[in-house]
Design a protein around this motif. Sequence first.
Motif, PDB file in Angstrom:
ATOM      1  N   GLU A  38       0.840  -1.198   0.000  1.00  0.00           N
ATOM      2  CA  GLU A  38       0.000   0.000   0.000  1.00  0.00           C
ATOM      3  C   GLU A  38       0.876   1.250   0.000  1.00  0.00           C
ATOM      4  O   GLU A  38       0.561   2.230  -0.681  1.00  0.00           O
ATOM      5  N   ASP A  39       1.986   1.214   0.743  1.00  0.00           N
ATOM      6  CA  ASP A  39       2.935   2.335   0.717  1.00  0.00           C
ATOM      7  C   ASP A  39       3.516   2.522  -0.678  1.00  0.00           C
ATOM      8  O   ASP A  39       3.678   3.647  -1.149  1.00  0.00           O
ATOM      9  N   LEU A  42       0.828   4.070  -2.902  1.00  0.00           N
ATOM     10  CA  LEU A  42       0.607   5.480  -2.573  1.00  0.00           C
ATOM     11  C   LEU A  42       1.779   6.340  -3.038  1.00  0.00           C
ATOM     12  O   LEU A  42       1.577   7.421  -3.602  1.00  0.00           O
ATOM     13  N   THR A 105      -6.723   9.776   0.554  1.00  0.00           N
ATOM     14  CA  THR A 105      -6.084   9.565   1.856  1.00  0.00           C
ATOM     15  C   THR A 105      -5.189  10.756   2.169  1.00  0.00           C
ATOM     16  O   THR A 105      -4.638  11.379   1.254  1.00  0.00           O
ATOM     17  N   ALA A 106      -5.074  11.050   3.432  1.00  0.00           N
ATOM     18  CA  ALA A 106      -4.151  12.100   3.882  1.00  0.00           C
ATOM     19  C   ALA A 106      -2.834  11.474   4.342  1.00  0.00           C
ATOM     20  O   ALA A 106      -1.881  12.179   4.654  1.00  0.00           O
ATOM     21  N   ARG A 107      -2.785  10.148   4.340  1.00  0.00           N
ATOM     22  CA  ARG A 107      -1.604   9.421   4.803  1.00  0.00           C
ATOM     23  C   ARG A 107      -0.436   9.651   3.866  1.00  0.00           C
ATOM     24  O   ARG A 107      -0.597   9.675   2.658  1.00  0.00           O
ATOM     25  N   LYS A 108       0.729   9.787   4.430  1.00  0.00           N
ATOM     26  CA  LYS A 108       1.953   9.896   3.635  1.00  0.00           C
ATOM     27  C   LYS A 108       2.612   8.521   3.591  1.00  0.00           C
ATOM     28  O   LYS A 108       2.723   7.853   4.625  1.00  0.00           O
ATOM     29  N   PRO A 109       3.055   8.092   2.421  1.00  0.00           N
ATOM     30  CA  PRO A 109       3.703   6.779   2.344  1.00  0.00           C
ATOM     31  C   PRO A 109       5.126   6.837   2.895  1.00  0.00           C
ATOM     32  O   PRO A 109       5.752   7.898   2.922  1.00  0.00           O
ATOM     33  N   ARG A 110       5.604   5.684   3.341  1.00  0.00           N
ATOM     34  CA  ARG A 110       7.020   5.584   3.695  1.00  0.00           C
ATOM     35  C   ARG A 110       7.804   5.761   2.407  1.00  0.00           C
ATOM     36  O   ARG A 110       7.340   5.400   1.325  1.00  0.00           O
TER      37      ARG A 110
END
Length: 176
Positions: A38-39, A42, A105-110
């Motif tokens: 998923e990272d 993204l 998504t507001a998530r930042k990927p690694r």
Amino acid sequence: MSKHWLFTILTFCSFSVFANPSPNSLFTAINERLSYMEDVALFKANNQRPIEDIEREKVVINKASESAKASGLNQQSVIGFFTAQISAAKAIQYRYRADLLTEGTARKPRDLTTEVRPELIRLGKTINTEVALFLREGREFRSSDWHTFESTINQEYLTSKDKKKLFNALTQIRLL
């Protein structure tokens, strides 16, 4: 006297864990490797990169093959397994990316280069090592391991068919 017995028992138990490798830790390593997808998806979405990268796949297969040989595994059989892992990884990425289109998504990927790829390489080597240890014990992956595999590989975007393809490829890995 009781400390001596406790030490002896703990020592024996520790060595017996290494003497009889379990498929569970291997299945967990496979699941952990897939958990990074998923990272990856993204990161690729945020950087306008395609999910499929044939050149990168060749690098992954080559490194996995080299690691397999170093672990005492038949390179061709490991290529089949890592090809199946790449297929599963792409399935996760495509499905997750499709959800991003509607949900966002507001998530930042690694970071792909500094965090994700080093972990994927480490986990790939771990998988090869654990498979080799398991097979050197004279053991083999059996259809009875399927249910444990299926429940351990718990990535949201993988179907039972994806998991079955990966499991079948795992059962084909052989020693040199």
